[in-house]
Design an enzyme around this catalytic site. Structure first.
Site, PDB file in Angstrom:
ATOM      1  N   VAL A 170     -10.855  10.608   3.079  1.00  0.00           N
ATOM      2  CA  VAL A 170      -9.652   9.804   2.863  1.00  0.00           C
ATOM      3  C   VAL A 170     -10.085   8.342   2.891  1.00  0.00           C
ATOM      4  O   VAL A 170     -10.824   7.925   3.794  1.00  0.00           O
ATOM      5  CB  VAL A 170      -8.594  10.063   3.961  1.00  0.00           C
ATOM      6  CG1 VAL A 170      -7.400   9.139   3.790  1.00  0.00           C
ATOM      7  CG2 VAL A 170      -8.168  11.521   3.978  1.00  0.00           C
ATOM      8  N   PHE A 171      -9.627   7.553   1.916  1.00  0.00           N
ATOM      9  CA  PHE A 171      -9.951   6.123   1.866  1.00  0.00           C
ATOM     10  C   PHE A 171      -8.794   5.320   2.438  1.00  0.00           C
ATOM     11  O   PHE A 171      -7.649   5.454   2.009  1.00  0.00           O
ATOM     12  CB  PHE A 171     -10.222   5.684   0.423  1.00  0.00           C
ATOM     13  CG  PHE A 171     -10.601   4.233   0.301  1.00  0.00           C
ATOM     14  CD1 PHE A 171     -11.835   3.788   0.715  1.00  0.00           C
ATOM     15  CD2 PHE A 171      -9.706   3.313  -0.219  1.00  0.00           C
ATOM     16  CE1 PHE A 171     -12.199   2.447   0.614  1.00  0.00           C
ATOM     17  CE2 PHE A 171     -10.049   1.971  -0.338  1.00  0.00           C
ATOM     18  CZ  PHE A 171     -11.295   1.533   0.081  1.00  0.00           C
ATOM     19  N   GLY A 172      -9.097   4.473   3.417  1.00  0.00           N
ATOM     20  CA  GLY A 172      -8.105   3.594   4.031  1.00  0.00           C
ATOM     21  C   GLY A 172      -8.405   2.140   3.722  1.00  0.00           C
ATOM     22  O   GLY A 172      -9.563   1.709   3.794  1.00  0.00           O
ATOM     23  N   GLY A 176      -5.609  -0.367   4.447  1.00  0.00           N
ATOM     24  CA  GLY A 176      -4.625  -1.128   5.224  1.00  0.00           C
ATOM     25  C   GLY A 176      -4.564  -0.539   6.617  1.00  0.00           C
ATOM     26  O   GLY A 176      -5.586  -0.401   7.294  1.00  0.00           O
ATOM     27  N   SER A 177      -3.390  -0.126   7.040  1.00  0.00           N
ATOM     28  CA  SER A 177      -3.230   0.387   8.407  1.00  0.00           C
ATOM     29  C   SER A 177      -4.017   1.675   8.658  1.00  0.00           C
ATOM     30  O   SER A 177      -4.334   1.973   9.806  1.00  0.00           O
ATOM     31  CB  SER A 177      -1.755   0.601   8.742  1.00  0.00           C
ATOM     32  OG  SER A 177      -1.191   1.593   7.901  1.00  0.00           O
ATOM     33  N   GLU A 196       2.807   8.045   4.039  1.00  0.00           N
ATOM     34  CA  GLU A 196       2.613   7.144   2.904  1.00  0.00           C
ATOM     35  C   GLU A 196       3.649   7.318   1.799  1.00  0.00           C
ATOM     36  O   GLU A 196       3.832   6.412   0.991  1.00  0.00           O
ATOM     37  CB  GLU A 196       1.213   7.330   2.314  1.00  0.00           C
ATOM     38  CG  GLU A 196       0.084   7.075   3.293  1.00  0.00           C
ATOM     39  CD  GLU A 196       0.030   5.637   3.794  1.00  0.00           C
ATOM     40  OE1 GLU A 196       0.302   4.712   3.004  1.00  0.00           O
ATOM     41  OE2 GLU A 196      -0.272   5.443   4.984  1.00  0.00           O
TER      42      GLU A 196
END
Length: 178
Positions: free
Chosen positions: A6-8, A10-11, A84
């Site tokens: 999973v690419f994050g 922001g938060s 999201e």
């Protein structure tokens, strides 16, 4: 079941909220981090929207990639969709990201939907400051979200000049409670 990423940007970088096997700085090409989403739930309301980050097309984005056990795949994706996709302003995509270790992996990524009513586009920095300063949503004050993301980017040695300007203005206005 196979592990996935999973690419994050922001938060999710500083508060993923799901179990991870590993985390690595990562680079996604073809999209950039931008305060381009009006927040009607987490950091604002429909009456007084806030601003949150979206991945918008063009450029590149440095963030964090999280490896998730294949056993947790369904639960993690369900969690991410609940978090999201509250108003469906993001679209799920599998995008190639380059990990700091040099590997390239496919990662689940949430990209802004430019056709959605909450898409703010590239607002002038002064407008961003005005919106962020007074907004508050279910997940707390909008400035806290912006400052937390900025602080995490600094820890990762990721420069974002627009975000640095915005955080300086927020701190000078006294909204930084940290």
């Amino acid at each position: 079941m196979e592990n996935f990423w999973v690419f994050g940007y922001g938060s999710l970088m500083w508060n993923p909220g799901f179990a991870t096997l590993s985390a690595e700085p990562a680079l996604l090409r073809g999209a950039h981090r931008s305060l381009c989403v009006y927040s009607w739930v987490h950091r604002g309301t429909q009456e007084r929207p806030g601003l949150v980050f979206g991945l918008d097309r063009g450029g590149a984005c440095r963030g964090m990639a999280f490896e998730v056990s294949g056993e947790n795949r369904d639960a993690t994706i369900e969690y991410l969709r609940a978090r999201e996709q509250v108003t469906m302003v993001y679209q799920e995509h599998w995008r190639r990201v380059k990990l700091a270790s040099g590997r390239t992996v496919d990662a689940l990524t949430y990209m802004v939907d430019r056709k959605h009513l909450q898409y703010a586009g590239a607002l002038p920095l002064e407008d961003q400051l005005h919106i962020v300063s007074g907004a508050h949503g279910r997940s707390g004050p909008n400035p806290d979200y912006v400052l937390s993301t900025a602080n995490h980017l600094l820890e990762l040695k990721i420069r974002d000049h627009n975000l640095e300007w915005l955080t300086t203005q927020l701190r000078e206005a006294g909204v930084d409670k940290s």
